[in-house]
Design an enzyme around this catalytic site. Structure first.
Site, PDB file in Angstrom:
ATOM      1  N   HIS A  18      10.939  24.837   3.678  1.00  0.00           N
ATOM      2  CA  HIS A  18       9.716  24.723   4.174  1.00  0.00           C
ATOM      3  C   HIS A  18       8.708  23.976   2.962  1.00  0.00           C
ATOM      4  O   HIS A  18       8.143  23.053   3.407  1.00  0.00           O
ATOM      5  CB  HIS A  18       8.970  25.947   4.345  1.00  0.00           C
ATOM      6  CG  HIS A  18       9.438  26.618   5.439  1.00  0.00           C
ATOM      7  ND1 HIS A  18       9.830  28.106   5.538  1.00  0.00           N
ATOM      8  CD2 HIS A  18       9.652  26.594   7.071  1.00  0.00           C
ATOM      9  CE1 HIS A  18      10.120  28.673   6.551  1.00  0.00           C
ATOM     10  NE2 HIS A  18      10.068  27.617   7.527  1.00  0.00           N
ATOM     11  N   LYS A  42       5.862  39.043  18.212  1.00  0.00           N
ATOM     12  CA  LYS A  42       6.689  38.886  17.288  1.00  0.00           C
ATOM     13  C   LYS A  42       6.943  40.268  16.436  1.00  0.00           C
ATOM     14  O   LYS A  42       5.372  40.684  15.887  1.00  0.00           O
ATOM     15  CB  LYS A  42       6.905  37.813  16.562  1.00  0.00           C
ATOM     16  CG  LYS A  42       8.010  36.883  17.252  1.00  0.00           C
ATOM     17  CD  LYS A  42       7.902  35.703  16.230  1.00  0.00           C
ATOM     18  CE  LYS A  42       8.886  34.606  16.803  1.00  0.00           C
ATOM     19  NZ  LYS A  42       9.119  33.473  15.795  1.00  0.00           N
TER      20      LYS A  42
HETATM   21  O1  PNS Z   1       8.308  28.679  12.498  1.00  0.00           O
HETATM   22  P1  PNS Z   1       8.422  28.652  14.167  1.00  0.00           P
HETATM   23  O2  PNS Z   1       8.571  30.316  14.543  1.00  0.00           O
HETATM   24  O3  PNS Z   1       9.574  27.892  14.421  1.00  0.00           O
HETATM   25  O4  PNS Z   1       7.139  28.098  14.442  1.00  0.00           O
HETATM   26  C1  PNS Z   1       6.722  27.899  15.809  1.00  0.00           C
HETATM   27  C2  PNS Z   1       5.457  27.530  16.202  1.00  0.00           C
HETATM   28  C3  PNS Z   1       4.245  28.475  15.360  1.00  0.00           C
HETATM   29  C4  PNS Z   1       5.120  26.001  15.657  1.00  0.00           C
HETATM   30  C5  PNS Z   1       5.274  27.456  17.606  1.00  0.00           C
HETATM   31  O5  PNS Z   1       5.544  28.604  18.011  1.00  0.00           O
HETATM   32  C6  PNS Z   1       3.794  27.195  18.127  1.00  0.00           C
HETATM   33  O6  PNS Z   1       3.281  26.051  17.986  1.00  0.00           O
HETATM   34  N1  PNS Z   1       3.011  28.157  18.601  1.00  0.00           N
HETATM   35  C7  PNS Z   1       1.550  28.311  19.189  1.00  0.00           C
HETATM   36  C8  PNS Z   1       1.713  28.283  20.589  1.00  0.00           C
HETATM   37  C9  PNS Z   1       1.763  26.924  21.121  1.00  0.00           C
HETATM   38  O7  PNS Z   1       0.876  26.018  21.020  1.00  0.00           O
HETATM   39  N2  PNS Z   1       3.041  26.858  22.067  1.00  0.00           N
HETATM   40  C10 PNS Z   1       3.343  25.051  22.467  1.00  0.00           C
HETATM   41  C11 PNS Z   1       2.739  25.032  23.865  1.00  0.00           C
HETATM   42  S1  PNS Z   1       3.506  26.090  24.849  1.00  0.00           S
END
Ligand code: PNS
Length: 162
Positions: A18, A42
């Site tokens: 990261h 989660k």
């Molecule tokens: O580190 P991760 O868990 O892979 O991150 C995932 C993240 C936070 C980037 C993703 O889950 C996200 O953007 N979640 C917010 C909800 C959202 O906007 N989802 C996309 C449209 S359905």
């Protein structure tokens, strides 16, 4: 106009992979906002506050990086921050399908926001927060996978849980 990018994720906890993406992103954009998803469905190891604190510690020497958390849709957060880009790291082909789906839905929700993918440094291509947690849980050395402050936080967390 300043170019602002959001680098979203769970960061449970932040790894050297990261940090590599955040550092390189900060060399391209005027400002990078690292945004921790506050996802109540989660079961994270670290609370949002702990994850934000660790991210602040490991990025304290990068002046154009800000740490924050968000709820809800990423695209709404990006607009609220007046950012124009999302930065994501890609480790391997296995990441591609999910990331393409996310980038496509975000583009459909707002076509003015671009998603930029950066290839993770090869030495971190196998690395994930889940793998780090799995290893740290059994007391194995994670010092070359996460920053020192995170290594210490993992030791403390698992010693309390044991
Ligand atoms: O580190 P991760 O868990 O892979 O991150 C995932 C993240 C936070 C980037 C993703 O889950 C996200 O953007 N979640 C917010 C909800 C959202 O906007 N989802 C996309 C449209 S359905």
């Amino acid at each position: 106009m300043a170019s602002i990018a959001v680098c979203p994720g769970s960061f449970d906890p932040v790894t050297l992979g990261h940090l590599d993406i955040i550092t390189r992103g900060a060399s391209v954009f005027d400002k990078v906002i690292v945004a921790v998803l506050n996802n109540r469905s989660k079961q994270p190891l670290f609370s949002v506050e702990e994850r934000v604190h660790l991210l602040k510690e490991v990025t304290k020497d990068i002046p154009n990086v800000e740490i924050d958390s968000f709820n809800g849709l990423l695209i709404d957060y990006v607009k609220a921050k007046q950012a124009s880009a999302i930065i994501k790291g890609l480790r391997a082909v296995s990441d591609f399908e999910y990331e393409m789906q996310m980038a496509s839905i975000n583009r459909k929700l707002d076509e003015d926001v671009e998603t930029f993918f950066m290839m993770t440094n090869n030495k971190f291509s196998y690395l994930s927060s889940s793998i780090v947690k799995e290893i740290a849980k059994y007391n194995a050395h994670v010092g070359d996978l996460v920053p020192e402050v995170v290594e210490n936080a993992l030791k403390e967390k698992f010693s309390k849980l044991r």
